[in-house]
Write an enzyme that holds these catalytic residues in place. Structure first.
Site, mmCIF file in Angstrom:
data_model
loop_
_atom_site.group_PDB
_atom_site.id
_atom_site.type_symbol
_atom_site.label_atom_id
_atom_site.label_comp_id
_atom_site.label_asym_id
_atom_site.label_seq_id
_atom_site.Cartn_x
_atom_site.Cartn_y
_atom_site.Cartn_z
ATOM 1 N N HIS A 186 53.339 26.610 32.549
ATOM 2 C CA HIS A 186 52.654 27.724 33.206
ATOM 3 C C HIS A 186 51.398 28.060 32.421
ATOM 4 O O HIS A 186 51.417 28.093 31.184
ATOM 5 C CB HIS A 186 53.592 28.929 33.290
ATOM 6 N N CYS A 201 55.722 34.315 38.240
ATOM 7 C CA CYS A 201 55.125 33.053 37.763
ATOM 8 C C CYS A 201 56.090 31.879 37.864
ATOM 9 O O CYS A 201 55.671 30.731 37.849
ATOM 10 C CB CYS A 201 54.654 33.206 36.329
ATOM 11 N N ASN A 222 45.461 32.799 34.790
ATOM 12 C CA ASN A 222 46.874 32.789 35.187
ATOM 13 C C ASN A 222 46.966 33.084 36.692
ATOM 14 O O ASN A 222 46.586 34.165 37.135
ATOM 15 C CB ASN A 222 47.604 33.859 34.358
HETATM 16 N N1 ACO Z 1 38.410 42.202 25.414
HETATM 17 C C1 ACO Z 1 38.244 42.680 24.182
HETATM 18 N N2 ACO Z 1 39.223 43.282 23.481
HETATM 19 C C2 ACO Z 1 40.433 43.389 24.089
HETATM 20 C C3 ACO Z 1 40.670 42.911 25.389
HETATM 21 C C4 ACO Z 1 39.595 42.302 26.057
HETATM 22 N N3 ACO Z 1 39.717 41.795 27.295
HETATM 23 N N4 ACO Z 1 41.957 43.165 25.710
HETATM 24 C C5 ACO Z 1 42.523 43.772 24.658
HETATM 25 N N5 ACO Z 1 41.581 43.912 23.683
HETATM 26 C C6 ACO Z 1 41.735 44.511 22.372
HETATM 27 C C7 ACO Z 1 42.852 45.518 22.314
HETATM 28 O O1 ACO Z 1 42.400 46.770 22.746
HETATM 29 C C8 ACO Z 1 43.216 45.497 20.854
HETATM 30 O O2 ACO Z 1 42.258 46.289 20.157
HETATM 31 P P1 ACO Z 1 42.732 47.188 18.892
HETATM 32 O O3 ACO Z 1 43.238 46.195 17.890
HETATM 33 O O4 ACO Z 1 41.463 47.864 18.504
HETATM 34 O O5 ACO Z 1 43.805 48.076 19.425
HETATM 35 C C9 ACO Z 1 42.963 44.040 20.450
HETATM 36 O O6 ACO Z 1 42.107 43.486 21.455
HETATM 37 C C10 ACO Z 1 44.222 43.210 20.366
HETATM 38 O O7 ACO Z 1 45.005 43.447 21.547
HETATM 39 P P2 ACO Z 1 46.374 42.735 21.765
HETATM 40 O O8 ACO Z 1 46.990 43.196 23.042
HETATM 41 O O9 ACO Z 1 47.165 42.851 20.499
HETATM 42 O O10 ACO Z 1 45.907 41.211 21.923
HETATM 43 P P3 ACO Z 1 46.792 39.931 21.906
HETATM 44 O O11 ACO Z 1 46.321 39.015 20.855
HETATM 45 O O12 ACO Z 1 48.250 40.233 21.995
HETATM 46 O O13 ACO Z 1 46.394 39.243 23.301
HETATM 47 C C11 ACO Z 1 47.223 38.944 25.537
HETATM 48 C C12 ACO Z 1 46.656 39.919 24.519
HETATM 49 C C13 ACO Z 1 46.165 37.888 25.809
HETATM 50 C C14 ACO Z 1 47.530 39.704 26.814
HETATM 51 C C15 ACO Z 1 48.497 38.283 24.978
HETATM 52 O O14 ACO Z 1 49.357 39.257 24.467
HETATM 53 C C16 ACO Z 1 49.246 37.466 26.024
HETATM 54 O O15 ACO Z 1 48.815 36.406 26.423
HETATM 55 N N6 ACO Z 1 50.424 37.923 26.435
HETATM 56 C C17 ACO Z 1 51.273 37.151 27.373
HETATM 57 C C18 ACO Z 1 50.749 37.215 28.772
HETATM 58 C C19 ACO Z 1 51.626 36.337 29.677
HETATM 59 O O16 ACO Z 1 52.172 35.335 29.255
HETATM 60 N N7 ACO Z 1 51.818 36.695 30.912
HETATM 61 C C20 ACO Z 1 52.669 35.851 31.742
HETATM 62 C C21 ACO Z 1 53.308 36.563 32.744
HETATM 63 S S1 ACO Z 1 52.201 37.402 33.813
HETATM 64 C C22 ACO Z 1 52.996 37.634 35.313
HETATM 65 O O17 ACO Z 1 54.080 37.231 35.474
HETATM 66 C C23 ACO Z 1 52.314 38.441 36.379
#
Ligand code: ACO
Length: 321
Positions: A244, A110, A274
């Site tokens: 980003h 990224c 993203n």
């Molecule tokens: N739809 C519904 N529920 C979902 C989904 C979905 N698409 N995805 C995950 N869940 C569920 C999980 O299973 C979990 O359920 P549980 O509580 O029953 O176990 C719940 O939602 C919460 O999951 P988390 O992973 O804790 O969700 P979080 O609030 O952390 O959000 C996310 C996830 C959006 C991925 C976040 O952590 C994030 O943005 N991380 C950073 C990503 C990033 O910045 N990437 C940049 C680099 S990418 C690259 O370089 C290629």
């Protein structure tokens, strides 16, 4: 002597995939995706190739800069997944554009566009180039496990480009790298060596979202503070921040921490998700074509992602709108 941005361009696939459509493929909902990430839809490659959208972004940037391909001294592409391991995407573009200059790709996930700007700064400082093309292009849809709801909802495909000429737009730039395959990785395809004793790995995005989230919030705030200080300006002086586009909540964390008003953060994640290295140059091009930037505006760019890598810079926009 460093560079000025002479032109920008972007392109993305025609196919739009909404959150509601994704909810027919995996167990998710528009509400979950929107509130957790800010994404409403993304573009996905169907009949186009990565090279097609990279070429179109490059063509538009060259047109905007009024630079002919034959005038280019260097093409650098930032991508994590070219369709070929060799030739590089930049070599393919060189041929298709009709350029004759040297060309190579870099992989900084990224942060690729910021790493490419730093490469550019070096080439201009050494007076090795007068005109250069950067293209950041990503085919994230080809690296996703489309049965894995935690990752497939986050990403999209697209390409952004910038043509650089000699100038003094760049006021400060910082890069960082901190090797980490535990929290974020995309394994390459294994060959078919009869000697390999290693198990084949799935060639899909693996991400520990919460680890990456913490890293990203910290990196965005730290890098913006640092490059703004390095540029010798105040946070209040920044006209626009181009962060980003990984997650709206990561951007909101920076808004809460820094002294830059919320309206100065440019955001298009709702339409693209993203797009890794392509996120910032696509945003730059969209805003420039809306004539948002005026000569003298200070722009702060900040990216973070796989590697882990980060990159940020402050530019003084010099192009007439
Ligand atoms: N739809 C519904 N529920 C979902 C989904 C979905 N698409 N995805 C995950 N869940 C569920 C999980 O299973 C979990 O359920 P549980 O509580 O029953 O176990 C719940 O939602 C919460 O999951 P988390 O992973 O804790 O969700 P979080 O609030 O952390 O959000 C996310 C996830 C959006 C991925 C976040 O952590 C994030 O943005 N991380 C950073 C990503 C990033 O910045 N990437 C940049 C680099 S990418 C690259 O370089 C290629």
């Amino acid at each position: 002597m460093s560079f000025s941005i002479a032109g920008t361009g972007s392109a993305y696939p025609a196919r739009r995939v909404t959150n509601d459509e994704l909810a027919t493929i995996v167990d998710t909902s528009d509400e979950w995706i929107r509130t957790r990430t800010g994404v409403k839809e993304r573009r996905v490659l169907t009949t186009e190739t990565l090279e097609d959208i990279a070429f179109e972004a490059a063509r538009r940037a060259l047109e905007d800069a009024k630079v002919a391909p034959e005038e280019l001294d260097l093409i650098v592409c930032a991508t994590i997944r070219n369709d070929y391991i060799t030739p590089s995407l930049s070599c393919m573009l060189q041929k298709r554009l009709g350029a004759t200059c040297i060309a190579f790709d870099i992989n900084a996930a990224c942060s690729g566009f910021l790493y490419a700007l730093d490469v550019a700064d070096g080439y201009f400082a050494r007076k090795r180039v007068k005109k250069m093309l950067i293209v950041a292009a990503e085919a994230m849809s080809k690296m996703l496990d489309w049965t894995e709801r935690a990752t497939c909802v986050l990403f999209g495909d697209g390409a952004g480009a910038a043509v650089l000429c000699e100038g003094d737009d760049l006021l400060s730039l910082r890069l960082s790298a901190s090797g980490n395959a535990e929290s974020l990785r995309i394994p390459n395809l294994e060959g078919k060596s009869p000697f390999s004793k290693l198990p084949a790995r799935e060639p899909f995005v693996y991400m520990n979202g919460q680890d990456v989230y913490k890293f990203a919030v910290n990196a965005l705030c730290r890098d913006l503070e640092a490059v703004i200080a390095d540029a010798g300006v105040r946070q209040e002086d920044i006209a626009y921040v181009l962060p980003h586009q990984a997650n709206i909540r990561i951007i909101e964390a920076a808004i809460n921490k820094l002294k830059i008003s919320a309206g100065k953060y440019l955001i298009n994640i709702e339409r693209f998700g993203n797009i890794s290295a392509a996120s910032i140059p696509i945003l730059l091009d969209e805003c420039r074509r809306k004539n948002l930037f005026h000569k003298g505006d200070l722009l702060a760019l900040s990216a973070f992602g796989g590697g882990f890598t980060t990159g940020a810079c402050v530019l003084r926009w010099s192009k007439e709108s």
